[in-house]
Design an enzyme around this catalytic site. Structure first.
Site, PDB file in Angstrom:
ATOM      1  N   SER A 141       0.859  -1.186   0.000  1.00 43.95           N
ATOM      2  CA  SER A 141       0.000   0.000   0.000  1.00 43.95           C
ATOM      3  C   SER A 141       0.888   1.226   0.000  1.00 43.95           C
ATOM      4  O   SER A 141       2.012   1.203   0.521  1.00 43.95           O
ATOM      5  CB  SER A 141      -0.897   0.011   1.243  1.00 43.95           C
ATOM      6  OG  SER A 141      -1.496   1.280   1.428  1.00 43.95           O
ATOM      7  N   TYR A 155      -2.269  -0.883  10.032  1.00 40.83           N
ATOM      8  CA  TYR A 155      -2.392  -1.263   8.617  1.00 40.83           C
ATOM      9  C   TYR A 155      -1.129  -0.869   7.852  1.00 40.83           C
ATOM     10  O   TYR A 155      -0.547  -1.677   7.119  1.00 40.83           O
ATOM     11  CB  TYR A 155      -3.611  -0.582   8.003  1.00 40.83           C
ATOM     12  CG  TYR A 155      -3.787  -0.869   6.527  1.00 40.83           C
ATOM     13  CD1 TYR A 155      -4.391  -2.049   6.106  1.00 40.83           C
ATOM     14  CD2 TYR A 155      -3.336   0.029   5.563  1.00 40.83           C
ATOM     15  CE1 TYR A 155      -4.541  -2.325   4.758  1.00 40.83           C
ATOM     16  CE2 TYR A 155      -3.480  -0.247   4.218  1.00 40.83           C
ATOM     17  CZ  TYR A 155      -4.091  -1.420   3.821  1.00 40.83           C
ATOM     18  OH  TYR A 155      -4.231  -1.695   2.477  1.00 40.83           O
TER      19      TYR A 155
END
Length: 249
Positions: A141, A155
């Site tokens: 990401s 995350y």
């Protein structure tokens, strides 16, 4: 049969589901797994109608179950004869600011996104070492490039860990192995559909995944996708103060 098989985890929704559609259109046979078997069956029917020549095999899998990961990957390899590409995609976006009583959410994300990715990578590498070839793709990401705040802290940390894992494997220079890390920017998916406010730079699922698939097909070592605006943003994120990064992403 195409003779080329891609194994995609987390294929029942979001980016994984759309990757399955796009790889089928490119001529790949599909080994698809996810927790929600009924969603996979619906996807198989859709792909079968659009591309009847493609072979699609489904298996239910929770990537936090290590034993199941190794078993399912081995079963796919046996059924197809070989697996050319494994996409470590299954992920979770739960999270909360530390110290607010939601350690359970942060732990679940860490176990799925990092420990689950570790098991998937181990299982994939067993196949690739035996075959002496393969392409391991890790879905990271853009948030992995810097520490993120509040609900994004865990995350982002897990996605940074996934990228480091891939770099370590690439550094090992395993014969016949290609390793790619894909850093998606803001792509609309079920993981973020609950976000009501308008997000800068957000693209629809099909557009975002098309950029991901193009980078994967080129076996890029790393790719920030879509390239605009994420290539320049990624470069900036690596050097800007956190106060500026907060405003940027």
């Amino acid at each position: 049969m195409s003779g080329r098989t891609v194994l995609i985890t987390g294929a029942s929704s979001g980016l994984g589901e759309e990757m399955a559609r796009q790889f089928a259109a490119l001529g790949w046979d599909l080994a698809l797994c996810a927790r929600r078997a009924e969603r996979l069956e619906k996807l198989r029917d859709e792909i079968g109608a659009a591309h009847p020549e493609r072979r699609v095999v489904l298996k239910a899998l929770d990537v936090t179950d290590d034993e199941a990961v190794f078993r399912v990957f081995a079963e796919f390899a046996e059924e197809f004869g070989s697996i050319e590409r494994v996409i470590v995609n299954a992920g979770l976006g739960k999270g909360a600011a530390y110290g607010t009583g939601r350690h359970d959410a942060n732990r679940q994300t860490a176990m799925t996104n990092f420990v689950g990715a570790l098991a998937q990578s181990e299982a994939a590498m067993e196949i690739f070492r035996r075959q002496r070839r393969g392409h391991l793709v890790m879905i990271s990401s853009i948030s992995a490039l810097r520490g993120m705040r509040k609900a994004m802290t865990t995350y982002a940390a897990t996605k940074a860990g996934v990228a480091a894992m891939a770099e370590g494997l690439r550094s090992e220079r395993v014969p016949g192995l290609d390793v790619s890390v894909i850093y998606p920017g803001y792509i609309r998916s079920e993981m973020n559909e609950h976000v009501k406010q308008k997000t800068k730079y957000m693209v629809d699922t099909e557009t975002g995944v098309r950029a991901m698939v193009q980078a994967i097909e080129k076996r890029k070592v790393k790719a920030y996708v879509p390239s605009w605006p994420w290539v320049p943003i990624a470069a900036a994120m690596k050097v800007l103060p956190l106060s500026v990064v907060r405003r940027l992403v």
